[in-house]
Enzyme design. Structure first.
Site, PDB file in Angstrom:
ATOM      1  N   ALA A 173      -6.999  28.329  -4.743  1.00  0.00           N
ATOM      2  CA  ALA A 173      -6.202  29.472  -4.282  1.00  0.00           C
ATOM      3  C   ALA A 173      -4.901  29.588  -5.064  1.00  0.00           C
ATOM      4  O   ALA A 173      -4.326  28.585  -5.496  1.00  0.00           O
ATOM      5  CB  ALA A 173      -5.905  29.330  -2.792  1.00  0.00           C
ATOM      6  N   HIS A 193      -3.707 -10.325  28.479  1.00  0.00           N
ATOM      7  CA  HIS A 193      -3.927 -11.606  27.792  1.00  0.00           C
ATOM      8  C   HIS A 193      -5.432 -11.820  27.612  1.00  0.00           C
ATOM      9  O   HIS A 193      -6.210 -11.535  28.509  1.00  0.00           O
ATOM     10  CB  HIS A 193      -3.349 -12.745  28.638  1.00  0.00           C
ATOM     11  CG  HIS A 193      -3.662 -14.109  28.078  1.00  0.00           C
ATOM     12  ND1 HIS A 193      -2.959 -14.647  27.019  1.00  0.00           N
ATOM     13  CD2 HIS A 193      -4.607 -15.028  28.432  1.00  0.00           C
ATOM     14  CE1 HIS A 193      -3.457 -15.853  26.750  1.00  0.00           C
ATOM     15  NE2 HIS A 193      -4.453 -16.094  27.587  1.00  0.00           N
ATOM     16  N   TYR A 210       3.305   0.221  -1.649  1.00  0.00           N
ATOM     17  CA  TYR A 210       2.210   0.062  -0.689  1.00  0.00           C
ATOM     18  C   TYR A 210       0.851   0.452  -1.252  1.00  0.00           C
ATOM     19  O   TYR A 210      -0.157  -0.222  -0.984  1.00  0.00           O
ATOM     20  CB  TYR A 210       2.520   0.823   0.601  1.00  0.00           C
ATOM     21  CG  TYR A 210       2.494   2.323   0.510  1.00  0.00           C
ATOM     22  CD1 TYR A 210       1.353   3.043   0.851  1.00  0.00           C
ATOM     23  CD2 TYR A 210       3.616   3.046   0.096  1.00  0.00           C
ATOM     24  CE1 TYR A 210       1.320   4.417   0.770  1.00  0.00           C
ATOM     25  CE2 TYR A 210       3.588   4.427   0.018  1.00  0.00           C
ATOM     26  CZ  TYR A 210       2.445   5.116   0.348  1.00  0.00           C
ATOM     27  OH  TYR A 210       2.415   6.481   0.269  1.00  0.00           O
ATOM     28  N   ILE A 211       0.773   1.509  -2.078  1.00  0.00           N
ATOM     29  CA  ILE A 211      -0.524   1.915  -2.615  1.00  0.00           C
ATOM     30  C   ILE A 211      -1.053   0.858  -3.581  1.00  0.00           C
ATOM     31  O   ILE A 211      -2.226   0.462  -3.523  1.00  0.00           O
ATOM     32  CB  ILE A 211      -0.436   3.285  -3.314  1.00  0.00           C
ATOM     33  CG1 ILE A 211      -0.044   4.375  -2.317  1.00  0.00           C
ATOM     34  CG2 ILE A 211      -1.768   3.640  -3.974  1.00  0.00           C
ATOM     35  CD1 ILE A 211       0.171   5.747  -2.940  1.00  0.00           C
TER      36      ILE A 211
END
Length: 368
Positions: free
Chosen positions: A24, A347, A91-92
């Protein structure tokens, strides 16, 4: 991946949303031209949402192609590379580097800074570094990539020496940038904030009826932020009174162990002028973590000293991503330490460490 994307497609169909596969491009603020498989189609709308996302940042001296790949190509390899160089210890890079190390690759991480995961403090990253070492990953800190070679990547080490890191594939993960090219952004009169589209607390851009959500609007570039923005904008267009007033957006690093942060870290709270109280509870004292053989890590709570209102919660450990909802809910609801300490946590679960962290911050720790 096909199941996930196919599921979204089914949801669109179920809700009678017309979906067009194609590229688009804006002709103006109300008109989009889509180049689809069957030809071009022009669509006009009273309201438009820009959600073009982001793309990997390319190093000018090491463009993507041949043996230099981004995270996109890394997910579409035909086989596991014998030797993999990862440029960037964010992180990546570490999520993918650790995954490939587990699949059998010899992974070398090249990072220009003096530490891994620079967005997190050293207490949070220490268990990750320990696991990377156990997996046989090499981490070169203070090293700069200089260019790709057929047999690997040439780097400049911390002491100024040049060497080549052997690699069949070079995974470049130095960040992502908003995708603002190729869809007619120049045809719109949008106010930009640096590289991303500027929006207000309703995700409105500077043009009436044109909204923007997700990575194209800047940090934090997180899928769950984009989804929440999309939900909000849909309700606004439907006539509801909504605005973005989130107190925190949990962020997760899916390394091994996982790293989770919601709200303010101790340093961020202090920089914001807060007088805080903070403590952590180690998973080594948590029964569930012991049975999972995931004792490395902890949960830490940051609270305002005067009122005990929780400002931030961090965790590192195996499976801590599943605690993100509890952390986010506590901060969004304005929980105090006493609220968490007074809530029964089942628990044996890792969530008990959340309970114990609150108790310890109050000076009432039971199991340490």
């Amino acid at each position: 991946v096909k199941r996930l994307t196919g599921g979204v497609g089914m949801l669109l169909k179920k809700n009678k949303v017309r979906s067009i596969a194609g590229w688009a491009r804006f002709l103006d603020g109300k008109t989009v031209e889509v180049e689809a498989k069957d030809g071009k189609e022009t669509i006009q709308a009273e309201n438009v949402i820009i959600a073009t996302g982001s793309v990997p940042v390319e190093l000018p001296f090491m463009p993507f192609g041949d043996n230099v790949i981004s995270s996109t190509e890394a997910l579409d390899l035909n086989g596991v590379p014998k030797n993999l160089a990862v440029v960037g210890a964010g992180y990546i890079g570490l999520e993918m580097g650790i995954a490939f190390a587990k699949l059998g690759s010899k992974v070398t991480v090249v990072e220009a800074l003096d530490r891994i995961l620079p967005l997190y403090d050293k207490d949070m990253t220490r268990p990750v570094a320990k696991k990377m070492k156990a997996l046989g990953m090499d981490v070169l800190l203070g090293a700069k990539a200089k260019g790709a070679r057929k047999d690997g990547v040439e780097i400049e080490t911390k002491d100024g020496k040049t060497k080549t890191v052997k690699a069949d594939k070079i995974l470049v993960t130095v960040g992502r940038k908003p995708l603002t090219e190729g869809w007619g952004c120049s045809e719109l009169s949008l106010t930009m904030d640096g590289r991303h589209i500027a929006i207000n607390d309703k995700c409105e851009t500077s043009m009436r009826g044109v909204y923007a959500i997700g990575d194209v609007t800047g940090e934090p570039m997180l899928a769950h932020r984009a989804m929440a923005q999309g939900e909000m904008v849909a309700e606004i267009i439907a006539g509801h009174n909504r605005q973005w007033d989130k107190r925190c957006i949990p962020a997760i690093c899916f390394t091994d162990p996982e790293v989770l942060s919601a709200g303010l870290s101790p340093d961020e709270a202090k920089e914001a002028g807060e007088e805080i109280m903070t403590q952590m509870f180690p998973f080594s004292a948590n029964g569930r973590a012991m049975t999972m053989e995931a004792e490395d890590g902890f949960i830490r709570i940051v609270a305002r000293k005067e009122t005990h209102v929780v400002l931030g919660i961090q965790a590192v450990g195996g499976g801590v991503a599943e605690l993100a909802a509890a952390f986010g809910l506590a901060i969004e609801m304005g929980a105090r330490l006493e609220d968490i300490a007074g809530t029964i946590h089942a628990h044996p679960t890792q969530g008990e460490a959340f309970h114990e962290a609150a108790l310890r911050t109050l000076g009432h720790a039971l199991h340490i």
